[in-house]
Design a protein around this motif. Structure first.
Motif, PDB file in Angstrom:
ATOM      1  N   ALA A 197      54.048  92.171 -13.508  1.00  0.00           N
ATOM      2  CA  ALA A 197      53.661  92.288 -15.025  1.00  0.00           C
ATOM      3  C   ALA A 197      52.391  91.867 -15.512  1.00  0.00           C
ATOM      4  N   ILE A 198      52.003  90.871 -15.017  1.00  0.00           N
ATOM      5  CA  ILE A 198      50.574  90.099 -15.389  1.00  0.00           C
ATOM      6  C   ILE A 198      49.627  91.282 -14.876  1.00  0.00           C
ATOM      7  N   GLU A 199      49.601  91.704 -13.783  1.00  0.00           N
ATOM      8  CA  GLU A 199      48.528  92.649 -13.159  1.00  0.00           C
ATOM      9  C   GLU A 199      48.689  94.036 -14.127  1.00  0.00           C
ATOM     10  N   TYR A 200      49.955  94.300 -14.708  1.00  0.00           N
ATOM     11  CA  TYR A 200      50.011  95.505 -15.581  1.00  0.00           C
ATOM     12  C   TYR A 200      49.358  95.033 -16.903  1.00  0.00           C
ATOM     13  N   ILE A 201      49.619  93.752 -17.452  1.00  0.00           N
ATOM     14  CA  ILE A 201      49.211  93.485 -18.708  1.00  0.00           C
ATOM     15  C   ILE A 201      47.523  93.487 -18.483  1.00  0.00           C
ATOM     16  N   GLU A 202      46.953  92.795 -17.399  1.00  0.00           N
ATOM     17  CA  GLU A 202      45.547  92.653 -17.215  1.00  0.00           C
ATOM     18  C   GLU A 202      44.704  94.108 -17.233  1.00  0.00           C
ATOM     19  N   HIS A 203      45.706  95.206 -16.966  1.00  0.00           N
ATOM     20  CA  HIS A 203      44.925  96.554 -16.596  1.00  0.00           C
ATOM     21  C   HIS A 203      45.106  97.202 -18.019  1.00  0.00           C
ATOM     22  N   ASN A 204      45.976  96.616 -18.864  1.00  0.00           N
ATOM     23  CA  ASN A 204      46.310  97.437 -20.232  1.00  0.00           C
ATOM     24  C   ASN A 204      46.020  96.622 -21.436  1.00  0.00           C
ATOM     25  N   LEU A 205      45.267  95.521 -21.480  1.00  0.00           N
ATOM     26  CA  LEU A 205      44.801  94.846 -22.714  1.00  0.00           C
ATOM     27  C   LEU A 205      44.486  95.839 -23.741  1.00  0.00           C
ATOM     28  N   ASP A 206      43.835  96.725 -23.328  1.00  0.00           N
ATOM     29  CA  ASP A 206      43.199  97.632 -24.717  1.00  0.00           C
ATOM     30  C   ASP A 206      44.304  98.578 -25.051  1.00  0.00           C
ATOM     31  N   LYS A 207      45.474  98.615 -24.601  1.00  0.00           N
ATOM     32  CA  LYS A 207      46.575  99.515 -24.966  1.00  0.00           C
ATOM     33  C   LYS A 207      47.871  98.643 -25.469  1.00  0.00           C
ATOM     34  N   LYS A 208      48.622  99.452 -26.321  1.00  0.00           N
ATOM     35  CA  LYS A 208      49.893  98.600 -26.697  1.00  0.00           C
ATOM     36  C   LYS A 208      50.753  98.513 -25.673  1.00  0.00           C
ATOM     37  N   TYR A 238      50.563  85.072 -24.232  1.00  0.00           N
ATOM     38  CA  TYR A 238      49.814  85.139 -23.173  1.00  0.00           C
ATOM     39  C   TYR A 238      48.945  86.480 -23.517  1.00  0.00           C
ATOM     40  N   ILE A 239      49.758  87.536 -23.918  1.00  0.00           N
ATOM     41  CA  ILE A 239      48.806  88.700 -24.152  1.00  0.00           C
ATOM     42  C   ILE A 239      47.669  88.571 -25.085  1.00  0.00           C
ATOM     43  N   ARG A 240      48.167  87.990 -26.300  1.00  0.00           N
ATOM     44  CA  ARG A 240      47.189  87.784 -27.406  1.00  0.00           C
ATOM     45  C   ARG A 240      45.997  86.962 -26.810  1.00  0.00           C
ATOM     46  N   LYS A 241      46.359  85.897 -25.900  1.00  0.00           N
ATOM     47  CA  LYS A 241      45.233  84.876 -25.548  1.00  0.00           C
ATOM     48  C   LYS A 241      44.204  85.567 -24.652  1.00  0.00           C
ATOM     49  N   ARG A 242      44.585  86.469 -23.584  1.00  0.00           N
ATOM     50  CA  ARG A 242      43.884  87.163 -22.475  1.00  0.00           C
ATOM     51  C   ARG A 242      43.232  88.237 -23.591  1.00  0.00           C
ATOM     52  N   ARG A 243      43.548  89.119 -24.397  1.00  0.00           N
ATOM     53  CA  ARG A 243      43.045  89.969 -25.295  1.00  0.00           C
ATOM     54  C   ARG A 243      41.791  89.219 -26.117  1.00  0.00           C
ATOM     55  N   LEU A 244      42.240  87.973 -26.617  1.00  0.00           N
ATOM     56  CA  LEU A 244      40.975  87.149 -27.065  1.00  0.00           C
ATOM     57  C   LEU A 244      39.916  86.941 -26.300  1.00  0.00           C
ATOM     58  N   ILE A 245      40.415  86.531 -25.046  1.00  0.00           N
ATOM     59  CA  ILE A 245      39.246  86.146 -23.963  1.00  0.00           C
ATOM     60  C   ILE A 245      38.566  87.408 -23.838  1.00  0.00           C
ATOM     61  N   GLU A 246      38.977  88.524 -23.625  1.00  0.00           N
ATOM     62  CA  GLU A 246      38.365  89.588 -23.315  1.00  0.00           C
ATOM     63  C   GLU A 246      37.461  90.080 -24.456  1.00  0.00           C
ATOM     64  N   ALA A 247      37.928  89.737 -25.567  1.00  0.00           N
ATOM     65  CA  ALA A 247      37.111  90.083 -26.962  1.00  0.00           C
ATOM     66  C   ALA A 247      35.962  89.365 -26.900  1.00  0.00           C
ATOM     67  N   ALA A 248      36.106  87.908 -26.434  1.00  0.00           N
ATOM     68  CA  ALA A 248      35.137  87.005 -26.571  1.00  0.00           C
ATOM     69  C   ALA A 248      33.877  87.500 -25.611  1.00  0.00           C
ATOM     70  N   ASP A 249      34.292  87.899 -24.411  1.00  0.00           N
ATOM     71  CA  ASP A 249      33.239  88.310 -23.294  1.00  0.00           C
ATOM     72  C   ASP A 249      32.501  89.495 -23.839  1.00  0.00           C
ATOM     73  N   GLU A 250      33.211  90.437 -24.654  1.00  0.00           N
ATOM     74  CA  GLU A 250      32.595  91.633 -25.345  1.00  0.00           C
ATOM     75  C   GLU A 250      31.390  91.054 -26.332  1.00  0.00           C
ATOM     76  N   LEU A 251      32.237  90.166 -27.113  1.00  0.00           N
ATOM     77  CA  LEU A 251      31.193  89.901 -28.243  1.00  0.00           C
ATOM     78  C   LEU A 251      29.990  89.138 -27.686  1.00  0.00           C
ATOM     79  N   LEU A 252      29.951  88.436 -26.568  1.00  0.00           N
ATOM     80  CA  LEU A 252      28.614  87.912 -25.760  1.00  0.00           C
ATOM     81  C   LEU A 252      27.800  88.917 -25.069  1.00  0.00           C
TER      82      LEU A 252
END
Length: 116
Positions: free
Chosen positions: A10-21, A53-67
Motif C-alpha cells: 500500500a505504501i509503495e502505491y501511495i508513494e507512486h501516486n501522491l499526485d493522484k487521488k 500519512y498521505i497528507r504528510k507525504r504530499r506536503l514533504i514532496e511539495a516542500a521539495d518542489e518549493l525548494l
C-alpha cells in the motif's frame, strides 16, 4: 496473514501516486482487506492514520518542489491534491511552522548567506 507485506504494498502505491487521488477503498481492495480493517492495520503498523500519512507525504514532496523548482505555489498545491492554495498553506504551516512562500524565500536567503 502478513500485514507488513500488505502495508508495504500500500505504501509503495501511495508513494507512486501522491499526485493522484488516492481512495482508502482502493488501497484496501489492493491488499484484500475491508476498508475498516485496512485502516486499523495501517494505523497499527505505521503509527498514524492512512489520510494523515498521505497528507504528510504530499506536503514533504511539495516542500521539495518549493525548494527545487520555480513552480507557482498554487500549481504545487493542486498537483498534490489540495483543493485550494489556502488549504495547502494551512496544512503546510501546520507541518512546517511557516507558510510555503516564506519556506521558499528562506531557502533563497539561506543560499545567499552561504555564498557570502
Amino acid at each position: 496473514m502478513n500485514y507488513d507485506a500488505c502495508i508495504k504494498k500500500a505504501i509503495e502505491y501511495i508513494e507512486h501516486n501522491l499526485d493522484k487521488k488516492i481512495k482508502l477503498k482502493d488501497l484496501a481492495d489492493m491488499v484484500f482487506l475491508s476498508k475498516y480493517h485496512f485502516h486499523r492495520v495501517f494505523h497499527a503498523v505505521v503509527g498514524e492514520p492512512v489520510a494523515e500519512y498521505i497528507r504528510k507525504r504530499r506536503l514533504i514532496e511539495a516542500a521539495d518542489e518549493l525548494l527545487n523548482t520555480d513552480d507557482k505555489i498554487v500549481d504545487i498545491a493542486f498537483k498534490y491534491q489540495f483543493n485550494s492554495q489556502e488549504v495547502f498553506t494551512k496544512a503546510f504551516k501546520k507541518l512546517y511552522g511557516i507558510p510555503p512562500r516564506e519556506f521558499r524565500r528562506n531557502r533563497i536567503t539561506s543560499a545567499l548567506s552561504m555564498a557570502a
